[in-house]
Design an enzyme around this catalytic site. Structure first.
Site, PDB file in Angstrom:
ATOM      1  CG  ASP A 102       1.578  -6.786 -10.092  1.00 10.28           C
ATOM      2  OD1 ASP A 102       2.206  -6.535  -9.042  1.00 10.28           O
ATOM      3  OD2 ASP A 102       0.358  -6.987 -10.124  1.00 10.28           O
ATOM      4  CG  HIS A 109      -2.100  -0.964   1.034  1.00 13.23           C
ATOM      5  ND1 HIS A 109      -3.240  -0.660   0.326  1.00 13.23           N
ATOM      6  CD2 HIS A 109      -2.240  -2.235   1.456  1.00 13.23           C
ATOM      7  CE1 HIS A 109      -4.047  -1.717   0.335  1.00 13.23           C
ATOM      8  NE2 HIS A 109      -3.463  -2.687   1.010  1.00 13.23           N
ATOM      9  CB  THR A 110       4.396   1.877  -0.329  1.00  7.55           C
ATOM     10  OG1 THR A 110       4.666   0.724  -1.112  1.00  7.55           O
ATOM     11  CG2 THR A 110       4.605   1.552   1.129  1.00  7.55           C
ATOM     12  CG  ASP A 111       0.851   0.938  -5.163  1.00  8.12           C
ATOM     13  OD1 ASP A 111       0.274   1.182  -4.074  1.00  8.12           O
ATOM     14  OD2 ASP A 111       0.363   0.199  -6.034  1.00  8.12           O
ATOM     15  CB  SER A 118       1.603 -10.747 -10.834  1.00  8.96           C
ATOM     16  OG  SER A 118       0.923  -9.566 -11.099  1.00  8.96           O
ATOM     17  CB  SER A 140      -2.635 -10.997 -15.466  1.00 10.77           C
ATOM     18  OG  SER A 140      -2.398 -10.104 -14.410  1.00 10.77           O
ATOM     19  CE1 TYR A 180      -5.424  -0.257  -3.489  1.00 11.78           C
ATOM     20  CE2 TYR A 180      -6.751   1.080  -4.983  1.00 11.78           C
ATOM     21  CZ  TYR A 180      -5.525   0.563  -4.605  1.00 11.78           C
ATOM     22  OH  TYR A 180      -4.410   0.870  -5.328  1.00 11.78           O
TER      23      TYR A 180
HETATM   24  P1  ADP Z   1      -3.159 -12.886 -11.087  1.00 14.76           P
HETATM   25  O1  ADP Z   1      -3.209 -12.356  -9.689  1.00 14.76           O
HETATM   26  O2  ADP Z   1      -2.596 -14.263 -11.136  1.00 14.76           O
HETATM   27  O3  ADP Z   1      -2.506 -11.936 -12.035  1.00 14.76           O
HETATM   28  P2  ADP Z   1      -5.420 -12.244 -12.714  1.00 14.76           P
HETATM   29  O4  ADP Z   1      -6.861 -12.504 -12.564  1.00 14.76           O
HETATM   30  O5  ADP Z   1      -4.959 -10.843 -12.818  1.00 14.76           O
HETATM   31  O6  ADP Z   1      -4.685 -13.020 -11.530  1.00 14.76           O
HETATM   32  O7  ADP Z   1      -4.879 -12.980 -14.022  1.00 14.76           O
HETATM   33  C1  ADP Z   1      -5.231 -14.305 -14.262  1.00 14.76           C
HETATM   34  C2  ADP Z   1      -5.596 -14.470 -15.735  1.00 14.76           C
HETATM   35  O8  ADP Z   1      -4.396 -14.453 -16.534  1.00 14.76           O
HETATM   36  C3  ADP Z   1      -6.263 -15.778 -16.040  1.00 14.76           C
HETATM   37  O9  ADP Z   1      -7.653 -15.690 -15.857  1.00 14.76           O
HETATM   38  C4  ADP Z   1      -5.919 -15.979 -17.499  1.00 14.76           C
HETATM   39  O10 ADP Z   1      -6.765 -15.242 -18.339  1.00 14.76           O
HETATM   40  C5  ADP Z   1      -4.528 -15.371 -17.595  1.00 14.76           C
HETATM   41  N1  ADP Z   1      -3.486 -16.429 -17.405  1.00 14.76           N
HETATM   42  C6  ADP Z   1      -2.545 -16.490 -16.458  1.00 14.76           C
HETATM   43  N2  ADP Z   1      -1.785 -17.597 -16.581  1.00 14.76           N
HETATM   44  C7  ADP Z   1      -2.266 -18.258 -17.648  1.00 14.76           C
HETATM   45  C8  ADP Z   1      -1.935 -19.502 -18.296  1.00 14.76           C
HETATM   46  N3  ADP Z   1      -0.944 -20.286 -17.847  1.00 14.76           N
HETATM   47  N4  ADP Z   1      -2.654 -19.852 -19.384  1.00 14.76           N
HETATM   48  C9  ADP Z   1      -3.665 -19.086 -19.833  1.00 14.76           C
HETATM   49  N5  ADP Z   1      -4.025 -17.928 -19.264  1.00 14.76           N
HETATM   50  C10 ADP Z   1      -3.350 -17.517 -18.186  1.00 14.76           C
HETATM   51 MG    MG Z   2      -3.185  -9.959 -12.388  1.00 10.75          MG
END
Ligand code: ADP
Ligand code: MG
Length: 376
Positions: free
Chosen positions: A169, A32-34, A122, A124, A219
């Site tokens: 991230d 929570h510093t960003d 992370s 994503s 938040y």
């Molecule tokens: P996180 O905290 O892991 O970033 P998010 O909800 O932001 O969670 O991101 C997760 C999403 O990223 C999944 O729903 C998918 O769409 C995509 N994703 C992540 N890893 C994979 C993977 N190995 N194969 C396909 N999609 C992935």
């Molecule tokens: Mg994510």
């Protein structure tokens, strides 16, 4: 994973492409510093997304997700993002690269990963930065600056996935380096590597597997409290405030505002203290600071929850060196720095007691600080 991807690529598209990878991340301290202009201390981890990619000319992208077992095609000029969530990340990365005046042409790709989804590591950002790095290498001869690659990932989340995230991230997965954490100044975006070689210790995350959805965005309310106190102190963000200045205006603040600001100001100093301790190889101090952060997040910032505090208490009782809630709060993981000789009994106790109390076991993720985005 690489062999499996190569096999599938050959079956689907024929021949082969080039392999790229990027990583998930942890944040050791600096929570929570960003949005308060402060510091974070993330590192990339040994949980990755890996992709095999080959340019095919034209403007058609053909991608297969091995883990989800779905195939998607899209045109680079199309307005509408694909329906599949995973493909939106890739579509978004392509579009954000093009928007910035760089080049993307048609390509084939197969990808897979082992970053747990939605666990706060992370996945994503790993996916975005794997493709951003790859498309920079394949179509732009690496001309897109590394920070721009992180921004491309961040804009993808904002514009194609509805996630209004900060830069940490994507920064961590682009800049990650084996055996190093990175202190990022969220105001100036200056960063510095700090060696992280915790010999005799392990880093382990315990996923509480709960995520409490709270009604009125807690938040935003935290953010507003911080902004109010900053205004009262005549500074732009709490980054510029000292504990003395805060104490001097204590009587003008609500108890809640005072505690929120006390956490943020303390956390800035704790990140700096941890970096000093890392320089000395003093992991006991690192661990102590992690506990202090947890206490601040639990009592002053009030973003922990019962299940996470329960796991944190087990860590204390088991002699774990450091433990704190990681991420935005109200669930998710604890990050733990554990001496090798305390590891087994900690994990056993956490599994058993958490199960007795909540009927589920926490998921255990061992992590090692590793490289971020790169070509294989
Ligand atoms: P996180 O905290 O892991 O970033 P998010 O909800 O932001 O969670 O991101 C997760 C999403 O990223 C999944 O729903 C998918 O769409 C995509 N994703 C992540 N890893 C994979 C993977 N190995 N194969 C396909 N999609 C992935
Ligand atoms: Mg994510």
């Amino acid at each position: 994973m690489q062999n499996q991807i190569a096999q599938v690529f050959k079956d689907k598209f024929g021949g082969c492409g080039t392999f790229y990878t990027s990583a998930g991340r942890i944040n050791l301290i600096g929570e929570h510093t960003d949005y308060n202009g402060g510091f974070v201390l993330p590192g990339a981890i040994d949980k990755v997304i890996m992709a095999e990619i080959r340019a095919i000319g034209g403007d058609k992208v053909r991608v297969y997700s091995l883990d989800i077992d779905e195939y998607v095609e899209f045109g680079l000029g199309e307005d509408d993002a694909p329906d599949e969530q995973w493909a939106r990340y890739i579509f978004g990365v392509c579009r954000e690269i093009i928007k910035r005046g760089y080049k993307v042409e048609g390509f084939d790709a197969v990808f897979a990963g082992n970053v747990p989804l939605g666990a706060g590591l992370s996945s994503s950002a790993a996916l975005e930065s794997c493709f951003a790095f790859a498309l920079n290498d394949i179509f732009n001869a690496g001309r897109i600056p590394a920070f721009e690659l992180a921004f491309i990932g961040q804009s993808t989340e904002h514009n194609y996935c509805g996630v209004n995230c900060g830069i940490m991230d994507q920064f961590a997965s682009v800049f990650g380096r084996k055996g190093n954490l990175m202190r990022l100044d969220c105001r100036s975006l200056e960063y510095e590597y700090f060696p992280f070689h915790p010999e005799g210790y392990r880093l382990v995350l315990l996923d509480s597997r709960v995520k409490h959805e709270l009604k009125d965005s807690p938040y935003n309310r935290r953010r507003e409290s911080c902004e109010r106190v900053a205004r009262r102190l005549g500074v732009e963000t709490l980054r510029d405030a000292s504990m003395e200045a805060l104490d001097a205006v204590k009587s003008d603040l609500s108890d809640e505002e005072y505690r929120r600001a006390r956490y943020v100001i303390g956390e800035k100093q704790r990140v700096l203290d941890v970096c000093d301790a890392l320089g000395r190889g003093d992991y006991e101090t690192v661990g102590r600071k992690m506990y202090e952060t947890h206490d601040g997040l639990s009592h002053d910032y009030e973003v922990s929850c019962e299940e996470i505090d329960f796991l944190n208490n087990i860590a204390r009782r088991c002699g774990v060196t450091g433990s704190r809630i990681m991420g935005g709060g109200f669930g998710g993981c604890t990050i733990n720095l554990v001496r090798n000789d305390a590891y087994d009994s900690f994990i056993d106790t956490a599994r058993r007691e958490y199960h007795t109390r909540y009927g589920i076991e926490p998921t255990v993720y061992d992590v090692v600080i590793s490289d971020g985005a790169r070509k294989l």
